[in-house]
Design a protein around this motif. Structure first.
Motif, PDB file in Angstrom:
ATOM      1  N   HIS A  48      39.960  48.197  49.602  1.00  0.00           N
ATOM      2  CA  HIS A  48      38.859  47.916  48.590  1.00  0.00           C
ATOM      3  C   HIS A  48      38.508  48.576  47.507  1.00  0.00           C
ATOM      4  N   LYS A  49      38.472  49.825  47.568  1.00  0.00           N
ATOM      5  CA  LYS A  49      38.576  50.547  46.343  1.00  0.00           C
ATOM      6  C   LYS A  49      39.315  50.279  45.251  1.00  0.00           C
ATOM      7  N   GLU A  50      40.629  50.258  45.810  1.00  0.00           N
ATOM      8  CA  GLU A  50      41.704  50.064  44.706  1.00  0.00           C
ATOM      9  C   GLU A  50      41.423  48.578  44.050  1.00  0.00           C
ATOM     10  N   LEU A  51      40.836  47.480  44.977  1.00  0.00           N
ATOM     11  CA  LEU A  51      40.625  46.421  44.159  1.00  0.00           C
ATOM     12  C   LEU A  51      39.501  46.519  43.057  1.00  0.00           C
ATOM     13  N   GLU A  56      37.754  46.899  37.536  1.00  0.00           N
ATOM     14  CA  GLU A  56      37.328  47.591  36.318  1.00  0.00           C
ATOM     15  C   GLU A  56      38.318  47.521  35.221  1.00  0.00           C
ATOM     16  N   LYS A  57      39.373  47.658  35.310  1.00  0.00           N
ATOM     17  CA  LYS A  57      40.742  47.639  34.445  1.00  0.00           C
ATOM     18  C   LYS A  57      40.813  46.342  33.808  1.00  0.00           C
ATOM     19  N   GLN A  58      40.262  45.349  34.500  1.00  0.00           N
ATOM     20  CA  GLN A  58      40.352  44.007  34.021  1.00  0.00           C
ATOM     21  C   GLN A  58      41.836  43.641  34.030  1.00  0.00           C
ATOM     22  N   GLU A  59      42.406  44.097  35.306  1.00  0.00           N
ATOM     23  CA  GLU A  59      43.806  43.626  35.539  1.00  0.00           C
ATOM     24  C   GLU A  59      43.594  42.412  36.561  1.00  0.00           C
ATOM     25  N   SER A  60      42.555  42.257  37.341  1.00  0.00           N
ATOM     26  CA  SER A  60      42.146  41.242  38.167  1.00  0.00           C
ATOM     27  C   SER A  60      40.731  41.181  38.356  1.00  0.00           C
ATOM     28  N   TYR A  61      40.266  39.933  39.004  1.00  0.00           N
ATOM     29  CA  TYR A  61      38.916  39.770  39.166  1.00  0.00           C
ATOM     30  C   TYR A  61      38.581  38.975  40.555  1.00  0.00           C
ATOM     31  N   PHE A  62      37.987  39.820  41.309  1.00  0.00           N
ATOM     32  CA  PHE A  62      37.734  39.374  42.774  1.00  0.00           C
ATOM     33  C   PHE A  62      36.191  38.982  42.963  1.00  0.00           C
ATOM     34  N   TYR A  63      36.370  37.795  43.143  1.00  0.00           N
ATOM     35  CA  TYR A  63      34.907  37.130  43.790  1.00  0.00           C
ATOM     36  C   TYR A  63      34.707  36.991  45.245  1.00  0.00           C
ATOM     37  N   LEU A  64      33.519  36.854  45.586  1.00  0.00           N
ATOM     38  CA  LEU A  64      33.275  36.351  46.970  1.00  0.00           C
ATOM     39  C   LEU A  64      32.315  35.391  46.872  1.00  0.00           C
ATOM     40  N   ILE A  65      32.504  34.200  47.808  1.00  0.00           N
ATOM     41  CA  ILE A  65      32.017  33.021  47.671  1.00  0.00           C
ATOM     42  C   ILE A  65      30.862  33.128  48.738  1.00  0.00           C
ATOM     43  N   ASN A  77      39.987  34.830  43.684  1.00  0.00           N
ATOM     44  CA  ASN A  77      40.463  35.851  42.671  1.00  0.00           C
ATOM     45  C   ASN A  77      41.170  35.289  41.783  1.00  0.00           C
ATOM     46  N   VAL A  78      41.433  36.081  40.581  1.00  0.00           N
ATOM     47  CA  VAL A  78      42.453  35.916  39.526  1.00  0.00           C
ATOM     48  C   VAL A  78      43.059  36.968  39.470  1.00  0.00           C
ATOM     49  N   VAL A  79      44.163  37.362  39.725  1.00  0.00           N
ATOM     50  CA  VAL A  79      45.031  38.367  39.838  1.00  0.00           C
ATOM     51  C   VAL A  79      46.256  38.562  38.917  1.00  0.00           C
ATOM     52  N   ASP A  80      46.824  39.498  38.895  1.00  0.00           N
ATOM     53  CA  ASP A  80      48.037  40.067  37.796  1.00  0.00           C
ATOM     54  C   ASP A  80      47.953  39.447  36.517  1.00  0.00           C
ATOM     55  N   ILE A  81      46.638  39.813  35.818  1.00  0.00           N
ATOM     56  CA  ILE A  81      46.373  39.246  34.554  1.00  0.00           C
ATOM     57  C   ILE A  81      47.278  40.120  33.483  1.00  0.00           C
ATOM     58  N   ASP A  82      47.795  38.694  32.794  1.00  0.00           N
ATOM     59  CA  ASP A  82      48.551  39.300  31.615  1.00  0.00           C
ATOM     60  C   ASP A  82      47.621  39.063  30.413  1.00  0.00           C
ATOM     61  N   THR A  84      48.308  40.147  27.379  1.00  0.00           N
ATOM     62  CA  THR A  84      49.062  39.914  26.061  1.00  0.00           C
ATOM     63  C   THR A  84      49.576  38.332  25.978  1.00  0.00           C
ATOM     64  N   LYS A  85      49.400  37.720  27.272  1.00  0.00           N
ATOM     65  CA  LYS A  85      49.460  35.927  27.025  1.00  0.00           C
ATOM     66  C   LYS A  85      48.226  35.369  27.754  1.00  0.00           C
ATOM     67  N   ASN A  86      47.283  36.058  28.118  1.00  0.00           N
ATOM     68  CA  ASN A  86      45.808  35.642  28.594  1.00  0.00           C
ATOM     69  C   ASN A  86      46.089  34.604  29.801  1.00  0.00           C
ATOM     70  N   ILE A  87      47.020  35.026  30.690  1.00  0.00           N
ATOM     71  CA  ILE A  87      47.459  34.344  31.952  1.00  0.00           C
ATOM     72  C   ILE A  87      47.079  35.112  33.336  1.00  0.00           C
ATOM     73  N   GLY A  88      46.694  34.473  34.230  1.00  0.00           N
ATOM     74  CA  GLY A  88      46.450  35.181  35.372  1.00  0.00           C
ATOM     75  C   GLY A  88      46.930  34.131  36.712  1.00  0.00           C
ATOM     76  N   HIS A  89      47.055  34.498  37.998  1.00  0.00           N
ATOM     77  CA  HIS A  89      47.065  33.955  39.247  1.00  0.00           C
ATOM     78  C   HIS A  89      45.911  33.740  39.751  1.00  0.00           C
ATOM     79  N   VAL A  90      45.657  32.513  40.133  1.00  0.00           N
ATOM     80  CA  VAL A  90      44.515  32.188  41.035  1.00  0.00           C
ATOM     81  C   VAL A  90      44.636  32.058  42.726  1.00  0.00           C
ATOM     82  N   GLY A  91      43.954  32.383  43.442  1.00  0.00           N
ATOM     83  CA  GLY A  91      44.173  32.272  44.914  1.00  0.00           C
ATOM     84  C   GLY A  91      42.641  32.321  45.509  1.00  0.00           C
TER      85      GLY A  91
END
Length: 170
Positions: A48-51, A56-65, A77-82, A84-91
């Motif tokens: 949890h702390k790692e997330l 905080e580093k804006q590498e991922s965004y974690f949301y609770l529904i 969540n949006v994870v693995d944000i790049d 330089t390309k403004n791309i992320g992965h949602v789950g």
């Protein structure tokens, strides 16, 4: 049902652990197992702390529904944000007792609105080949199916493939 999505915070650890633990067997029917270590409270607190640090580093965004009473009913969540390309992965995942109520669909709509200020212009998503409900949620929110993996994997004694989707800001 009305819902909100809120960014993950330190205070959410105990309730989130309860949510994940209560829904473990349900989630493991359709997504790969996270392993027993994830469900040890001390390990969970570390993760949890790692997330939170990653967020905080804006590498991922974690949301609770959350529902109207502010109880956790899912995650998105949006994870693995790049950047330089403004791309992320949602789950996302919704607790078993809340499935079939349009929660994932509503949460994804809210997420797409929230990330508009984050300069994320493309999102990738994947789901298992049997998770038709998740595929429909993605398609209803403007994601396009791009490929189904040739490579198969076994989960719960069943053989699956991953189906990949992409969303682009227009």
């Amino acid at each position: 049902m009305e819902i909100i999505i809120e960014r993950l915070q330190e205070k959410d650890a105990a309730e989130l652990f309860k949510f994940e633990s209560e829904n473990r067997s349900y989630f493991e029917k359709s997504v790969p197992n996270r392993g027993d270590e994830y469900y040890n409270i001390e390990n969970f607190k570390i993760k949890h702390k790692e997330l939170l640090e990653e967020q905080e580093k804006q590498e991922s965004y974690f949301y609770l529904i959350k529902d109207q009473s502010s109880s956790i009913i899912g995650r998105i969540n949006v994870v693995d944000i790049d950047r330089t390309k403004n791309i992320g992965h949602v789950g996302y995942r919704v607790g078993e007792i809340h499935t079939g109520k349009g929660i994932a669909n509503k949460a994804l709509k809210l997420l797409l609105t929230n990330i508009s200020s984050e300069n994320i212009n493309k999102l990738h998503a994947k789901t298992t080949s049997i998770n038709i409900a998740s595929q429909k949620v993605l398609e209803r929110n403007g994601f396009t199916r791009v490929i189904t993996d040739d490579e198969e994997f076994v989960m719960n004694d069943q053989t699956y493939r991953f189906v990949h989707f992409v969303w682009s800001r227009t």
